[in-house]
Design a protein around this motif. Structure first.
Motif, mmCIF file in Angstrom:
data_model
loop_
_atom_site.group_PDB
_atom_site.id
_atom_site.type_symbol
_atom_site.label_atom_id
_atom_site.label_comp_id
_atom_site.label_asym_id
_atom_site.label_seq_id
_atom_site.Cartn_x
_atom_site.Cartn_y
_atom_site.Cartn_z
ATOM 1 N N LEU A 1 8.080 -4.726 0.462
ATOM 2 C CA LEU A 1 6.577 -4.479 1.319
ATOM 3 C C LEU A 1 6.308 -5.143 2.156
ATOM 4 O O LEU A 1 5.427 -5.406 2.998
ATOM 5 C CB LEU A 1 6.080 -2.814 1.150
ATOM 6 C CG LEU A 1 6.186 -1.709 0.728
ATOM 7 C CD1 LEU A 1 6.248 -0.588 -0.025
ATOM 8 C CD2 LEU A 1 7.489 -1.230 1.422
ATOM 9 N N ARG A 2 5.943 -6.768 1.383
ATOM 10 C CA ARG A 2 5.951 -7.837 1.791
ATOM 11 C C ARG A 2 4.498 -7.531 1.799
ATOM 12 O O ARG A 2 3.953 -7.638 3.653
ATOM 13 C CB ARG A 2 6.499 -8.633 2.986
ATOM 14 C CG ARG A 2 8.213 -8.728 2.469
ATOM 15 C CD ARG A 2 8.791 -9.963 3.403
ATOM 16 N NE ARG A 2 8.362 -9.814 4.456
ATOM 17 C CZ ARG A 2 9.591 -9.451 5.835
ATOM 18 N NH1 ARG A 2 10.532 -8.730 4.578
ATOM 19 N NH2 ARG A 2 9.263 -9.232 6.568
ATOM 20 N N LEU A 3 3.325 -7.336 0.776
ATOM 21 C CA LEU A 3 2.040 -7.273 1.479
ATOM 22 C C LEU A 3 1.531 -8.578 1.478
ATOM 23 O O LEU A 3 2.181 -9.370 0.664
ATOM 24 C CB LEU A 3 1.447 -6.244 -0.075
ATOM 25 C CG LEU A 3 1.578 -4.924 -0.116
ATOM 26 C CD1 LEU A 3 0.666 -4.381 -0.907
ATOM 27 C CD2 LEU A 3 0.981 -3.812 1.458
ATOM 28 N N PHE A 4 0.137 -8.138 2.371
ATOM 29 C CA PHE A 4 -0.453 -9.513 2.657
ATOM 30 C C PHE A 4 -1.055 -9.702 1.405
ATOM 31 O O PHE A 4 -1.323 -11.152 1.013
ATOM 32 C CB PHE A 4 -1.156 -9.058 3.624
ATOM 33 C CG PHE A 4 -2.012 -10.856 4.127
ATOM 34 C CD1 PHE A 4 -1.635 -11.255 5.224
ATOM 35 C CD2 PHE A 4 -3.231 -10.234 3.812
ATOM 36 C CE1 PHE A 4 -2.478 -12.971 5.882
ATOM 37 C CE2 PHE A 4 -4.061 -12.019 4.484
ATOM 38 C CZ PHE A 4 -3.473 -13.003 4.950
ATOM 39 N N TRP A 5 -2.154 -8.779 0.610
ATOM 40 C CA TRP A 5 -2.246 -8.878 -0.571
ATOM 41 C C TRP A 5 -2.280 -7.889 -1.201
ATOM 42 O O TRP A 5 -1.970 -6.994 -0.623
ATOM 43 C CB TRP A 5 -3.630 -9.283 -0.352
ATOM 44 C CG TRP A 5 -5.110 -9.163 -0.256
ATOM 45 C CD1 TRP A 5 -5.294 -7.511 -0.079
ATOM 46 C CD2 TRP A 5 -5.605 -10.083 0.912
ATOM 47 N NE1 TRP A 5 -6.685 -7.641 0.258
ATOM 48 C CE2 TRP A 5 -6.903 -8.897 0.819
ATOM 49 C CE3 TRP A 5 -5.836 -11.033 0.941
ATOM 50 C CZ2 TRP A 5 -7.776 -9.233 1.767
ATOM 51 C CZ3 TRP A 5 -7.088 -11.424 2.037
ATOM 52 C CH2 TRP A 5 -7.917 -9.829 1.777
ATOM 53 N N MET A 6 -2.769 -7.278 -3.037
ATOM 54 C CA MET A 6 -2.918 -6.439 -3.112
ATOM 55 C C MET A 6 -4.671 -6.362 -3.520
ATOM 56 O O MET A 6 -4.463 -7.957 -4.473
ATOM 57 C CB MET A 6 -1.954 -5.872 -4.199
ATOM 58 C CG MET A 6 -1.868 -7.091 -5.867
ATOM 59 S SD MET A 6 -0.860 -5.840 -6.902
ATOM 60 C CE MET A 6 -0.807 -7.727 -7.540
ATOM 61 N N GLU A 7 -5.533 -5.773 -3.691
ATOM 62 C CA GLU A 7 -6.807 -6.229 -3.230
ATOM 63 C C GLU A 7 -7.019 -6.134 -4.638
ATOM 64 O O GLU A 7 -6.272 -4.791 -5.275
ATOM 65 C CB GLU A 7 -7.710 -6.109 -2.406
ATOM 66 C CG GLU A 7 -9.303 -6.065 -2.595
ATOM 67 C CD GLU A 7 -9.713 -5.607 -1.436
ATOM 68 O OE1 GLU A 7 -11.149 -5.500 -1.172
ATOM 69 O OE2 GLU A 7 -9.336 -5.457 0.421
ATOM 70 N N ASP A 8 -8.102 -6.927 -5.599
ATOM 71 C CA ASP A 8 -8.598 -5.975 -6.834
ATOM 72 C C ASP A 8 -7.951 -5.148 -7.286
ATOM 73 O O ASP A 8 -7.958 -4.055 -7.616
ATOM 74 C CB ASP A 8 -10.566 -5.461 -6.485
ATOM 75 C CG ASP A 8 -11.270 -6.153 -5.821
ATOM 76 O OD1 ASP A 8 -11.193 -7.867 -5.923
ATOM 77 O OD2 ASP A 8 -11.715 -5.978 -4.792
ATOM 78 N N PRO A 9 -6.460 -5.899 -8.384
ATOM 79 C CA PRO A 9 -5.795 -4.861 -9.115
ATOM 80 C C PRO A 9 -6.718 -4.269 -10.096
ATOM 81 O O PRO A 9 -6.344 -3.556 -10.332
ATOM 82 C CB PRO A 9 -4.277 -6.041 -8.711
ATOM 83 C CG PRO A 9 -5.124 -7.267 -8.639
ATOM 84 C CD PRO A 9 -6.438 -6.962 -7.290
#
Length: 402
Positions: free
Chosen positions: A230-238
């Protein structure tokens, strides 16, 4: 030589609680700093009023670096959100004063523009997938190029990031709301609704997602791997960021970019994450990480290691912080993206002169200083209103990270 003559701590609640510091010099120049710590606002107000304000009277407002070191090293009990938020308020107010004395916007004092505007991301959410998709479409129509997507997990009251009204503001009760949480249920649905966003809208915009500290390192690794296409820009605070080593395990299993740092308060809290390149975006913010002076140190360190900025910018940060953040964002070479949520109309009556939003970008004011004014008469209409952030419990009743 001008000196600091008056230090005022201002508390108001135009839709949510804000703590503002106003410093006035002997020649009548004023500067504003944000001192808001969501759910613990009065702790910072007391720290400023009872402990820092007496230390500032008579000091030279132009000596920003010296004042920062004085307040940090002089406390002995260093760091932490209360101390660093209080120091940030003083620091930002002094930068505001310096800009006004120089007749220049703060970003010019930081070296001038490195870009024309500041890319921001907005918050799309929904109580189900269709509502989320409709919200994404609404933000795209408004011209946003970066969109965070969150949807409710069926059967759970504790789905993070789902807006109830115009703005997402989780601090809503006079005692913490206890919300149910199931990591298994979240991992079953979140990759699916993010895939639906890509299926409907394609890859022509940046898609972000906030895990909000809720996964163990190996769970976060599994989530990141499941959404790579899905090419996320980011996953935040995993995962909770207290354990910086945890991010090494996530890195070993996924190429999904990682962002963290909004609850971290100093360069030492993110040093390993940056120097070992365990994250892609550092999310420390002006108000909780010691002000413009200290945030620049963090961002300069990050630039050496290819880590970009992505500062926190929720509704629990006042327009003073939003303005300060944009002045920093537009000047640093390693800017990535700026979170933007906006505020209530009442908030903009109290804080006037916020950065201009156009086509998914924020633009700083060219007025001297930060470009923000504070209306005391309007602020007086909104007295402090105690509210707390929620807490999360697993389905078995045990506490979980909210």
């Amino acid at each position: 030589m001008a000196t600091i003559e008056r230090v005022e701590v201002l508390v108001t609640s135009p839709g949510r609680n804000f703590v503002t510091l106003r410093i006035t010099t002997s020649d009548g120049v004023t500067g504003l700093g944000d001192a808001t710590l969501n759910g613990r606002e009065l702790a910072v107000a007391s720290y400023l009023e009872d402990h820092l304000a007496p230390l500032l009277i008579g000091r030279d407002p132009a000596r920003i670096e010296d004042t920062w070191q004085y307040l940090y090293k002089g406390a002995y009990w260093r760091r932490g959100p209360v101390t660093m938020t209080a120091i940030a308020a003083v620091d930002v107010a002094l930068w505001d004063i310096k800009g006004k004395v120089a007749g220049l916007p703060v970003y010019q004092l930081l070296g001038g523009r490195s870009r024309d505007g500041v890319l921001v991301y907005c918050h799309a959410s929904g109580t189900d997938v269709e509502a989320l998709l409709d919200d994404v479409a609404r933000y795209q129509e408004q011209g946003f190029h970066a969109i965070r997507a969150q949807a409710a997990v069926p059967g759970l009251s504790g789905s993070y990031g789902v807006r109830k009204g115009q703005l997402y503001e989780p601090a809503a009760t006079n005692l913490p709301d206890e919300q149910a949480w199931s990591t298994e249920a979240y991992l079953d649905v979140a990759p699916g609704y993010l895939a639906k966003v890509r299926e409907r809208f394609g890859f022509g915009f940046h898609l972000l997602h906030d895990v909000h500290h809720r996964l163990t390192p190996i769970e976060a690794a599994r989530f990141g791997k499941s959404v790579e296409e899905l090419r996320l820009f980011w996953m935040e605070d995993p995962t909770p960021a207290e354990n910086q080593e945890a991010f090494r395990l996530i890195r070993q299993h996924t190429t999904t970019p990682i962002a963290t740092g909004e609850v971290l308060n100093s360069i030492w809290d993110v040093q390993g994450l940056i120097t070992e390149q365990l994250i892609d975006y550092v999310r420390t913010t002006v108000v909780h990480a010691g002000g413009i002076t200290h945030l620049r140190r963090i961002f300069d360190l990050a630039a050496l290691y290819g880590v970009r900025t992505g500062s926190h910018g929720a509704t629990d940060l006042s327009p003073v912080t939003v303005a300060a953040a944009v002045h920093v964002d537009i000047s640093v070479p390693n800017f990535g993206v700026q979170e933007h949520m906006g505020h209530t109309a009442e908030t903009y009556e109290v804080f006037r002169g916020t950065p201009r939003l156009a086509n998914g970008m924020l633009y700083p004011s060219d007025e001297p200083g930060l470009g923000i004014t504070y209306d005391d008469e309007v602020a007086a209409r909104f007295p402090y209103d105690a509210k707390y952030l929620p807490v999360a419990r697993r389905l078995d009743g045990s506490m979980h990270d909210w």
